[in-house]
Every structure is written in structure tokens, then in C-alpha cells.
Design an enzyme around this catalytic site. Structure first.
Site, short mmCIF file in Angstrom:
data_model
loop_
_atom_site.label_atom_id
_atom_site.label_comp_id
_atom_site.label_asym_id
_atom_site.label_seq_id
_atom_site.Cartn_x
_atom_site.Cartn_y
_atom_site.Cartn_z
N ASP A 390 24.25 43.00 106.61
CA ASP A 390 25.28 43.25 107.64
C ASP A 390 25.04 44.55 108.39
OD1 ASP A 390 26.47 40.99 106.68
OD2 ASP A 390 27.99 42.03 105.50
P1 TAP Z 1 25.06 42.86 102.57
O1 TAP Z 1 25.32 42.62 104.00
O2 TAP Z 1 26.08 42.39 101.58
O3 TAP Z 1 23.65 42.18 102.24
C1 TAP Z 1 23.07 42.31 101.01
C2 TAP Z 1 21.81 41.49 101.01
O4 TAP Z 1 21.12 41.76 99.82
C3 TAP Z 1 22.06 40.01 101.06
O5 TAP Z 1 21.62 39.48 102.27
C4 TAP Z 1 21.30 39.43 99.87
O6 TAP Z 1 20.51 38.35 100.32
C5 TAP Z 1 20.42 40.60 99.45
N1 TAP Z 1 20.24 40.68 98.00
C6 TAP Z 1 21.16 40.55 97.03
N2 TAP Z 1 20.60 40.68 95.83
C7 TAP Z 1 19.28 40.91 96.04
C8 TAP Z 1 18.18 41.14 95.20
N3 TAP Z 1 18.29 41.14 93.86
N4 TAP Z 1 16.97 41.35 95.76
C9 TAP Z 1 16.81 41.33 97.09
N5 TAP Z 1 17.83 41.12 97.95
C10 TAP Z 1 19.05 40.91 97.42
O7 TAP Z 1 24.79 44.38 102.23
P2 TAP Z 1 24.75 45.65 103.18
O8 TAP Z 1 23.85 45.44 104.34
O9 TAP Z 1 24.54 46.79 102.24
O10 TAP Z 1 26.21 45.72 103.79
C11 TAP Z 1 27.33 46.07 103.04
C12 TAP Z 1 28.46 45.11 103.31
O11 TAP Z 1 29.50 45.36 102.35
C13 TAP Z 1 29.05 45.32 104.68
O12 TAP Z 1 29.54 44.09 105.18
C14 TAP Z 1 30.21 46.27 104.39
O13 TAP Z 1 31.23 46.18 105.35
C15 TAP Z 1 30.68 45.71 103.05
N6 TAP Z 1 31.44 46.70 102.26
C16 TAP Z 1 30.95 47.92 102.04
C17 TAP Z 1 31.71 48.85 101.36
C18 TAP Z 1 31.19 50.22 101.15
S1 TAP Z 1 32.23 51.42 101.13
N7 TAP Z 1 29.92 50.43 101.01
C19 TAP Z 1 32.94 48.50 100.84
C20 TAP Z 1 33.38 47.18 101.05
C21 TAP Z 1 32.61 46.30 101.76
P3 TAP Z 1 19.99 37.25 99.27
O14 TAP Z 1 21.17 36.73 98.55
O15 TAP Z 1 19.31 36.26 100.12
O16 TAP Z 1 19.03 37.96 98.36
#
Ligand code: TAP
Length: 463
Positions: A390
């Protein structure tokens, strides 16, 4: 018997309060965070010892208090030591809930001891402590269950949700007034029940990515509850500590909401308007370009400037050490200007990537914030996205219909070439497709991040 004179206790309270303030200051930057944490813990230790020695306990109560301290420490220390970094938000939720619950119980005990003799100011503060503390407790338990997978993490919107919410607020406010006016223990008990129900109703409609933000908000609630308890008792340290937690707990959700390009009110009440805040987990079947570990290693070794964007997947794979090894090799042996691009909400908790990379002893000067990095993107040869999604999705910049529109991102698509390391074509947390995966500049290296990075490190040795 009182083991410490009141003046000494007051001085120690002041000392503990100063420790808390300096701890917060330390926690504001990755370099000083460890020291800040240790200072806060030391302040809390001084505070507990001071309360223990300066309080008038009747009979066996001193030993009961000591037993509570020992049981609390014996339960929390092993849990905190063993908890996986990815489960930290739910641990914070649980500990925060315990704090709120404790503030509510202190309020109830005060009502029982006063038995109607206290003034209105004290009973009003106590009503606030009971209400906010019990809301925070129940809300935190529900957020814990959502994050731990003990219940659905999707928003739950009850039929007539607005009506239930307003009726609940009216009943709770009325009970609060009863407690403030009568100082009655029984009304206090009813207020706790109403507060628990309100806490559950408050967080049920919040889902998915928004849950950690609500945890921070509940943290602020606990601070307010503790401050109210401290005001009612009166206890200066509780008042100061509660205000500090309340203030810092308010700043954090605001910063997180800004990082996601959303408003806190939108997060809290968005689901009540209909629609879900959690997206799909459907895999895309559109064609993409694939890369091998050798392709990635060769391209990286011959690049001038590389930005690695870590995300949640890095934490899941626990691949921080091998990533650090890769970046160090690129810098030291291939003289590549390789840095880490840190997005404020990458991962699932504030500072997640900083904590993760600090574990792997990555030097702080290699961590570059998104704002500083974006102007350098057009002159960057390669962006390597490791388990992030994201935070590099151009829809946030370009597609007003997208649920993440307005969220600041790292402009990876402006770089010369992009490598994506992920396991599948599943979307990230927001549950939406990422056009960058299909961009002609992009190549995907599928697999668990730790395995993929290890293969790239091995291939780099042959370059
Ligand atoms: P995300 O958009 O959640 O993407 C994580 C990616 O990691 C996924 O596409 C997944 O694809 C991949 N993944 C998962 N496990 C893996 C593994 N073992 N090896 C390789 N790839 C792996 O993460 P982001 O870019 O860090 O964004 C964070 C999201 O969380 C945002 O939407 C944000 O708004 C939200 N959020 C953040 C927070 C805070 S404070 N950080 C709090 C709440 C929400 P695959 O499954 O295909 O591997």
C-alpha cells in the site's frame, strides 16, 4: 504504618514525573528510544515503590498490594519478552485495557470508601474515571480480539447502529450524572456496566487497518481515566502520568491518521455510514514480469542509487537481518548508494520499520523518511520493495475513487526500475490492487522475503 514521610514521597513523585517526561522526549527519535524506554520503566519502578512505602495500609493490605505487584510483574515480564514484533499492537491493546480497568476499579473503591461523603468535584472526577476507564477496558479487549484473530477484524455494524449509539451515550451520561450527584457505589457499578457496553459499541464498527489507530485512541482514554482518578484521590503522580498518557495518546492517532491520509473521525464513524474499511484478499490474475534472484542481484550491483522500501511482509518474514546484510554488501563491496525508504505507516504499528531495522543494527543515517526521499526518486536507479504494498501504491496519488486516495506514498514508480519481493499477487492491507505491480518498469521476485533476499545475497557474491 507509613514508611516514608509525605515530603519525601512528594519529592519522589516529582522525580518519577520528570522521568516520564524525559522518557517521552527520548521515545520521539529512534536513536534515543531505548534510553527513553528504560527511563520510563525506572520512573514507574520509583513510583510503585513510593506508593507502596508511603501509603497507610491497614492490616494485611500491604501484603496484598505486594502480592499484586509480584503477580503483575511475573505475568507481564515473560509475555513482553516473548511477544513477536508483529503481535505488539495486540499486547499494547491488552496492557492499555488493564490500565483503564484499573482506573475504573480505583474510582469504584473510592466511592465505596467515601460512602456519599465526598464533594461534587471529587465524585465528578470519579464518575469520569469509572466511565472512561471501563470504556477503555472493554474497547481494548475487543481490539485485542480483532487483532489476535479471536473474532473477525472486519467492521461490525449493528442494525440501527446510530440509534443504539445515541441511546447508549444518553444512558451512560445520565448514569454519570447520578454518580456525580449521589456519590453512590451502586450507581458507580451501573456506570461501569454502561461504560463496558459503550466501549464494545465504540470499537465494533472499526475494522482492518484502522484498529491500531483506535488502540492509540483508547490509550489516550486510559490516560484521561487515570488523570481523573488521580484528581479524585487526590494523587499528584497519577494526575501527571495520566495527563502525559492522555496527551501523547492523542498525538499518536492524529499522526497515524495523517500518515494514512484519513481523519480520525472518518476512521471511527466511517463504517457506520456503510461500506467497509477492510478490502478484499482476492489475488489478481493479470500478467506481470518476473525476475530471478540473479536478475535482481546483477541490477542492484550495477546501480548507482538504490532505495529499499520495507513493509509489513519484512516483519512477517523476519527478514530484517538478511536485508541489512544485502544493503551492507551493496554499499561496502559494490559502492552503491543504497538506503532504506521509511514510510510512516509501513507495517502495522507506529515506527514498525524503525524498530525492525534497529533489531538488525541498521545505522539510523541510512533510514530516509518518505518526504525527504520523494524528490530524489527520479534520480534513483532502482527501488526494491520488500514486503510492502500500500505504501507504494500510486492509486493513493492518482485515483480519487481509491480507498487510500490522499495517503502520502513513497513515489517508487518515479524511479528507473522497480523490484517487488512478495509471495503472491494478493493485495496489501487496504485490499486493493496496486497498479505498480503491472508497470512496465516493474519485475516481481515471488517468495517469502527471507528466502528471496537470501537468494539475492548469494547471487550477489557471484556478480
Ligand atoms: P501492506 O500494504 O499490508 O503489504 C504487505 C505486503 O507484504 C503484502 O502485499 C504481502 O503480499 C507481503 N508479504 C506478507 N508476508 C510476506 C512474506 N513473508 N514475504 C514477502 N512478502 C510478504 O504493507 P505496507 O506497505 O507496509 O502498508 C501498511 C498498511 O498497513 C497500510 O495500508 C497502512 O495504512 C496499514 N496500517 C499501518 C499502521 C501503522 S501505524 N504502521 C497501522 C494500521 C494500519 P503477499 O501476501 O503476496 O506476500
Amino acid at each position: 504504618m507509613n514508611l516514608l514521610p509525605a515530603e519525601v514521597a512528594a519529592a519522589l513523585y516529582l522525580f518519577a514525573a520528570v522521568c516520564f517526561i524525559l522518557a517521552l522526549k527520548g521515545l520521539s527519535g529512534p536513536r534515543t528510544a531505548r534510553k527513553g524506554n528504560a527511563l520510563g520503566a525506572f520512573g514507574a519502578f520509583v513510583a510503585v515503590v513510593t506508593v507502596f512505602l508511603s501509603t497507610e495500609f491497614g492490616g494485611f493490605r500491604r501484603w496484598l498490594a505486594l502480592a499484586a505487584v509480584i503477580v503483575g510483574a511475573a505475568l507481564s515480564v515473560p509475555v513482553a519478552r516473548r511477544i513477536a514484533m508483529t503481535n505488539m499492537p495486540q499486547l499494547v491493546a491488552l496492557l492499555n485495557g488493564v490500565g483503564g480497568g484499573a482506573a475504573a476499579i480505583v474510582g469504584l473503591v473510592e466511592l465505596a470508601e467515601w460512602s456519599g461523603t465526598a464533594g461534587y468535584v471529587a465524585t465528578t472526577a470519579t464518575a469520569a474515571a469509572i466511565l472512561i476507564g471501563s470504556m477503555s477496558f472493554a474497547g481494548s479487549v475487543v481490539t485485542f480480539m480483532k487483532l489476535q484473530g479471536l473474532m473477525t477484524s472486519r467492521p461490525i455494524v449493528l442494525p440501527l447502529a446510530w440509534l443504539i449509539m445515541f441511546a447508549g451515550m444518553a444512558i451512560t451520561a445520565t448514569l454519570g450524572v447520578f454518580v456525580a450527584v449521589t456519590g453512590s457505589f451502586w450507581w458507580g457499578l451501573a456506570l461501569i456496566a454502561a461504560g463496558l457496553a459503550s466501549g464494545v459499541l465504540f470499537v465494533l464498527p472499526v475494522g482492518g487497518a484502522d484498529v491500531p489507530i483506535v488502540i492509540s485512541l483508547l490509550n489516550a482514554f486510559t490516560g484521561l481515566a487515570v488523570a481523573s482518578s488521580g484528581f479524585a484521590m487526590p494523587n499528584t503522580l497519577m494526575l501527571v502520568a495520566g495527563i502525559l498518557v492522555g496527551a501523547s495518546g492523542t498525538v499518536l492517532p492524529l499522526a497515524m491518521a495523517k500518515g494514512m491520509g484519513r481523519s480520525v473521525l472518518g476512521i471511527l464513524f466511517g463504517a457506520l455510514k456503510g461500506g467497509s474499511t477492510a478490502g478484499s484478499t482476492q489475488e489478481s490474475d493479470r500478467p506481470v514480469r518476473r525476475a530471478t534472484p540473479e536478475d535482481v542481484a546483477t541490477a542492484l550491483a550495477y546501480a548507482r542509487k538504490v532505495v529499499v522500501v520495507p513493509g509489513y511482509g519484512l516483519a512477517v518474514a523476519q527478514a530484517q537481518h538478511v536485508l541489512s546484510e544485502l544493503v551492507t554488501t551493496l554499499r561496502d563491496e559494490h559502492h552503491v548508494d543504497a538506503v532504506y525508504g521509511i514510510h510512516p505507516v509501513a507495517g502495522r504499528m507506529p515506527g514498525h520499520m524503525n524498530v525492525l531495522l534497529a533489531e538488525a543494527n541498521v545505522p539510523y543515517e541510512l533510514l530516509v523518511e518518505a518526504e525527504e526521499l520523494n524528490p530524489q526518486m527520479p534520480s534513483t536507479d532502482i527501488v526494491m520493495v520488500v514486503g510492502a504494498n500500500d505504501v507504494v501504491n500510486p492509486a493513493a496519488r492518482e485515483d480519487p475513487q481509491s480507498s487510500i486516495y490522499g495517503m502520502p506514498i513513497i513515489d517508487a514508480d518515479y524511479a528507473g526500475q522497480v523490484f517487488f519481493l512478495k509471495r503472491s499477487m494478493r493485495p496489501g492491507f487496504a485490499g486493493i490492487e496496486n497498479e505498480l505491480l503491472f508497470n512496465e518498469k516493474t519485475q516481481l521476485l515471488f517468495g517469502d522475503a527471507k528466502d528471496s533476499l537470501s537468494a539475492v545475497v548469494a547471487a550477489l557474491k557471484e556478480v
